[in-house]
Design a protein around this motif. Sequence first.
Motif, PDB file in Angstrom:
ATOM      1  N   ALA A  16     -50.659 -71.970 -11.228  1.00  0.00           N
ATOM      2  CA  ALA A  16     -49.772 -72.601 -10.370  1.00  0.00           C
ATOM      3  C   ALA A  16     -49.683 -71.524  -8.876  1.00  0.00           C
ATOM      4  CB  ALA A  16     -48.153 -72.596 -10.284  1.00  0.00           C
ATOM      5  N   GLU A  65     -36.248 -71.558  -9.708  1.00  0.00           N
ATOM      6  CA  GLU A  65     -36.216 -73.065 -10.502  1.00  0.00           C
ATOM      7  C   GLU A  65     -37.305 -72.613 -11.469  1.00  0.00           C
ATOM      8  OE1 GLU A  65     -34.970 -75.348 -12.130  1.00  0.00           O
ATOM      9  OE2 GLU A  65     -34.921 -76.555 -10.024  1.00  0.00           O
ATOM     10  N   ALA A  66     -36.711 -73.555 -12.762  1.00  0.00           N
ATOM     11  CA  ALA A  66     -37.383 -73.164 -14.240  1.00  0.00           C
ATOM     12  C   ALA A  66     -39.089 -72.783 -13.987  1.00  0.00           C
ATOM     13  CB  ALA A  66     -37.012 -74.135 -14.615  1.00  0.00           C
ATOM     14  N   MET A  67     -39.515 -72.044 -14.930  1.00  0.00           N
ATOM     15  CA  MET A  67     -40.523 -71.070 -14.426  1.00  0.00           C
ATOM     16  C   MET A  67     -41.666 -70.416 -15.754  1.00  0.00           C
ATOM     17  SD  MET A  67     -42.074 -70.298 -10.927  1.00  0.00           S
ATOM     18  CE  MET A  67     -40.635 -69.025  -9.961  1.00  0.00           C
ATOM     19  N   SER A  96     -38.563 -73.951 -20.313  1.00  0.00           N
ATOM     20  CA  SER A  96     -38.173 -74.028 -20.756  1.00  0.00           C
ATOM     21  C   SER A  96     -38.222 -73.628 -22.720  1.00  0.00           C
ATOM     22  CB  SER A  96     -39.967 -75.399 -21.633  1.00  0.00           C
ATOM     23  OG  SER A  96     -39.219 -75.765 -22.419  1.00  0.00           O
ATOM     24  N   ASN A 125     -33.406 -74.224 -19.655  1.00  0.00           N
ATOM     25  CA  ASN A 125     -33.950 -75.440 -19.635  1.00  0.00           C
ATOM     26  C   ASN A 125     -34.339 -75.742 -20.770  1.00  0.00           C
ATOM     27  OD1 ASN A 125     -37.422 -76.322 -18.958  1.00  0.00           O
ATOM     28  ND2 ASN A 125     -35.733 -76.431 -17.094  1.00  0.00           N
ATOM     29  N   HIS A 150     -36.207 -81.473 -18.624  1.00  0.00           N
ATOM     30  CA  HIS A 150     -37.171 -81.843 -17.904  1.00  0.00           C
ATOM     31  C   HIS A 150     -37.444 -83.104 -18.276  1.00  0.00           C
ATOM     32  CE1 HIS A 150     -39.616 -78.388 -20.267  1.00  0.00           C
ATOM     33  NE2 HIS A 150     -40.120 -79.598 -20.450  1.00  0.00           N
ATOM     34  N   LYS A 186     -34.246 -83.222 -14.932  1.00  0.00           N
ATOM     35  CA  LYS A 186     -34.534 -82.747 -14.430  1.00  0.00           C
ATOM     36  C   LYS A 186     -36.023 -83.615 -13.917  1.00  0.00           C
ATOM     37  CE  LYS A 186     -36.876 -78.287 -12.697  1.00  0.00           C
ATOM     38  NZ  LYS A 186     -38.493 -78.937 -14.065  1.00  0.00           N
ATOM     39  N   GLY A 215     -45.835 -79.979  -4.069  1.00  0.00           N
ATOM     40  CA  GLY A 215     -45.715 -78.109  -4.282  1.00  0.00           C
ATOM     41  C   GLY A 215     -46.678 -78.511  -5.412  1.00  0.00           C
ATOM     42  N   THR A 216     -46.035 -77.599  -6.355  1.00  0.00           N
ATOM     43  CA  THR A 216     -46.818 -77.137  -7.846  1.00  0.00           C
ATOM     44  C   THR A 216     -47.565 -78.965  -8.674  1.00  0.00           C
ATOM     45  OG1 THR A 216     -45.874 -75.253  -7.938  1.00  0.00           O
ATOM     46  CG2 THR A 216     -46.823 -76.270 -10.408  1.00  0.00           C
ATOM     47  N   PHE A 218     -48.590 -80.804 -11.372  1.00  0.00           N
ATOM     48  CA  PHE A 218     -48.717 -80.888 -12.735  1.00  0.00           C
ATOM     49  C   PHE A 218     -49.915 -81.121 -14.031  1.00  0.00           C
ATOM     50  CE2 PHE A 218     -45.812 -76.850 -13.058  1.00  0.00           C
ATOM     51  CZ  PHE A 218     -46.038 -76.678 -14.275  1.00  0.00           C
ATOM     52  N   THR A 262     -36.526 -80.552  -5.624  1.00  0.00           N
ATOM     53  CA  THR A 262     -36.969 -79.195  -5.886  1.00  0.00           C
ATOM     54  C   THR A 262     -38.689 -80.156  -6.113  1.00  0.00           C
ATOM     55  OG1 THR A 262     -37.927 -77.560  -8.047  1.00  0.00           O
ATOM     56  CG2 THR A 262     -37.876 -79.198  -8.682  1.00  0.00           C
ATOM     57  N   GLY A 263     -40.288 -79.346  -5.627  1.00  0.00           N
ATOM     58  CA  GLY A 263     -40.376 -80.073  -5.303  1.00  0.00           C
ATOM     59  C   GLY A 263     -41.525 -79.866  -4.202  1.00  0.00           C
ATOM     60  N   GLY A 264     -42.906 -78.455  -3.756  1.00  0.00           N
ATOM     61  CA  GLY A 264     -42.571 -78.107  -2.314  1.00  0.00           C
ATOM     62  C   GLY A 264     -41.578 -77.343  -1.112  1.00  0.00           C
ATOM     63  N   ALA A 285     -39.755 -73.328  -6.911  1.00  0.00           N
ATOM     64  CA  ALA A 285     -40.981 -72.192  -7.963  1.00  0.00           C
ATOM     65  C   ALA A 285     -41.430 -71.831  -7.725  1.00  0.00           C
ATOM     66  CB  ALA A 285     -41.354 -73.587  -9.019  1.00  0.00           C
ATOM     67  N   GLY A 286     -42.478 -72.804  -7.483  1.00  0.00           N
ATOM     68  CA  GLY A 286     -43.870 -71.705  -6.767  1.00  0.00           C
ATOM     69  C   GLY A 286     -43.735 -70.788  -5.628  1.00  0.00           C
TER      70      GLY A 286
HETATM   71  C1  LIG Z   1     -45.832 -71.563 -13.586  1.00  0.00           C
HETATM   72  C2  LIG Z   1     -44.680 -72.802 -13.540  1.00  0.00           C
HETATM   73  C3  LIG Z   1     -44.093 -73.021 -15.244  1.00  0.00           C
HETATM   74  C4  LIG Z   1     -42.674 -74.008 -15.014  1.00  0.00           C
HETATM   75  N1  LIG Z   1     -42.632 -74.517 -16.138  1.00  0.00           N
HETATM   76  C5  LIG Z   1     -41.801 -75.213 -16.297  1.00  0.00           C
HETATM   77  C6  LIG Z   1     -40.748 -75.437 -17.025  1.00  0.00           C
HETATM   78  O1  LIG Z   1     -40.796 -74.640 -18.135  1.00  0.00           O
HETATM   79  N2  LIG Z   1     -39.478 -76.610 -17.164  1.00  0.00           N
HETATM   80  C7  LIG Z   1     -39.035 -76.942 -15.967  1.00  0.00           C
HETATM   81  O2  LIG Z   1     -38.560 -77.885 -15.747  1.00  0.00           O
HETATM   82  N3  LIG Z   1     -40.100 -76.674 -14.720  1.00  0.00           N
HETATM   83  C8  LIG Z   1     -41.116 -76.237 -15.090  1.00  0.00           C
HETATM   84  N4  LIG Z   1     -42.109 -75.592 -14.052  1.00  0.00           N
HETATM   85  C9  LIG Z   1     -41.931 -76.743 -12.554  1.00  0.00           C
HETATM   86  C10 LIG Z   1     -40.813 -76.100 -11.342  1.00  0.00           C
HETATM   87  O3  LIG Z   1     -39.675 -76.098 -11.522  1.00  0.00           O
HETATM   88  C11 LIG Z   1     -40.412 -77.621 -10.280  1.00  0.00           C
HETATM   89  O4  LIG Z   1     -39.985 -77.656 -10.925  1.00  0.00           O
HETATM   90  C12 LIG Z   1     -42.070 -77.656 -10.262  1.00  0.00           C
HETATM   91  O5  LIG Z   1     -43.067 -76.411  -9.905  1.00  0.00           O
HETATM   92  C13 LIG Z   1     -41.876 -78.012  -8.482  1.00  0.00           C
HETATM   93  O6  LIG Z   1     -41.361 -77.134  -7.375  1.00  0.00           O
HETATM   94  P1  LIG Z   1     -42.372 -75.670  -6.184  1.00  0.00           P
HETATM   95  O7  LIG Z   1     -43.445 -76.996  -5.348  1.00  0.00           O
HETATM   96  O8  LIG Z   1     -41.750 -74.940  -5.842  1.00  0.00           O
HETATM   97  O9  LIG Z   1     -42.961 -74.853  -7.609  1.00  0.00           O
HETATM   98  C14 LIG Z   1     -42.951 -74.615 -13.496  1.00  0.00           C
HETATM   99  C15 LIG Z   1     -43.198 -74.247 -12.216  1.00  0.00           C
HETATM  100  C16 LIG Z   1     -44.316 -72.984 -12.506  1.00  0.00           C
HETATM  101  C17 LIG Z   1     -44.831 -73.294 -11.276  1.00  0.00           C
END
Ligand SMILES: Cc1cc2nc3c(=O)[nH]c(=O)nc-3n(C[C@H](O)[C@H](O)[C@H](O)COP(=O)(O)O)c2cc1C
Length: 344
Positions: A16, A65-67, A96, A125, A150, A186, A215-216, A218, A262-264, A285-286
């Motif tokens: 990420a 946000e959750a990471m 999580s 989470n 999630h 989520k 955004g991030t 997956f 969330t997202g980006g 998050a990211g």
């Molecule tokens: C390193 C990392 C770990 C993540 N782990 C989780 C997780 O365990 N549970 C969850 O609901 N989302 C997880 N996410 C997703 C983020 O909560 C978020 O929904 C997603 O990254 C999009 O947001 P962003 O573009 O701001 O990164 C994770 C994101 C990152 C970057």
Amino acid sequence: MESAHSHRKDEHLALAEAQQRQATLVSSLDQVRIIPNGLPESSVAKVNLTSTDSKFPFEAPFYIEAMTGGSRKTGSINEKLAMAARETNIAMAVGSQSIALKDPSVAETFTIARKTNPAGFLIANIGAGHNLADAQAAIDMIDANALEVHINVAQEIVMPEGDRDFIWQAELAEIIQKVSVPVIIKEVGFGMSQQTIQTLANLGAQYINLGGRSGTNFARIEDRRNRELDAEHAYLYDWGLTTAESLLEAQKIVQRPTIFATGGIQSPLDVLKAQILGARAVGVAGHFLHTVLTTDTAGLISEIERWQYHLAKLYALTGAEDYSDLANVEYVLSSELLNFAQQR
Ligand SMILES: Cc1cc2nc3c(=O)[nH]c(=O)nc-3n(C[C@H](O)[C@H](O)[C@H](O)COP(=O)(O)O)c2cc1C
């Protein structure tokens, strides 16, 4: 020696962060342009960013946000994020906690967030597919103020060791009804359609985080973790709806749950645009992860404070004093986004 599951957490983190460093992320909210108001009759000092939602009484409409959590490294990041959340009084979700339900020896990589920020608003989470007892255990583990569950079908599909059964609805409904705190359902970056939002509402969901693409990513992260085949699922990298598209989808639902996004989200302007499109609060998050990794806790605190101040200035720029005024802000969509909206 840490478990394979802990190792996966570290891989998510590294990949990420690599996406953030490449700086190629373009927020889908760039496809929304706000019409300026040259005579807004407003004042920055009068802006009130506080959420009026009684269950989510946030001082600022964005949160971490959750990471993280589940490995030594991500536990120490949870501590830093919790310090920044405490110093700036914003809410924070942990990553999580399913790993800690399986292996209680890593629970402290999550409980560190509560220890560091005893009075803060913390969000537990867990993934869909867990039962009510697991959900309540995740809440109790960190004495959480809310729970995120999630949904992440596309991530699981790309993940080599991911789930292959997605029979989730009955357990989601039970969790929403019976846990001790408010629940947010989520997505993790693939967005939500009207149908998904409506189905969740029918299951009783009162809070939904649309978790859109842009955004991030997956699909990319899980594919990179699979070292045997390079880019095996490259055709899924654009799967799902963007954050902007998901917000437009939510607008079509008349009696909709409270919407988070969330997202980006990469700037205070993205927060504002998501709110104008209907998000009550926005998870980041990211970008915050990148900030804490590159500038440590002090840098993240400055960044959050900068966002809080800039967001107040942006509200004034658009003539808004609080969230309810944002409904009056006019905007136009890019032709691509308008085309999407018209086809839906
Ligand atoms: C390193 C990392 C770990 C993540 N782990 C989780 C997780 O365990 N549970 C969850 O609901 N989302 C997880 N996410 C997703 C983020 O909560 C978020 O929904 C997603 O990254 C999009 O947001 P962003 O573009 O701001 O990164 C994770 C994101 C990152 C970057």
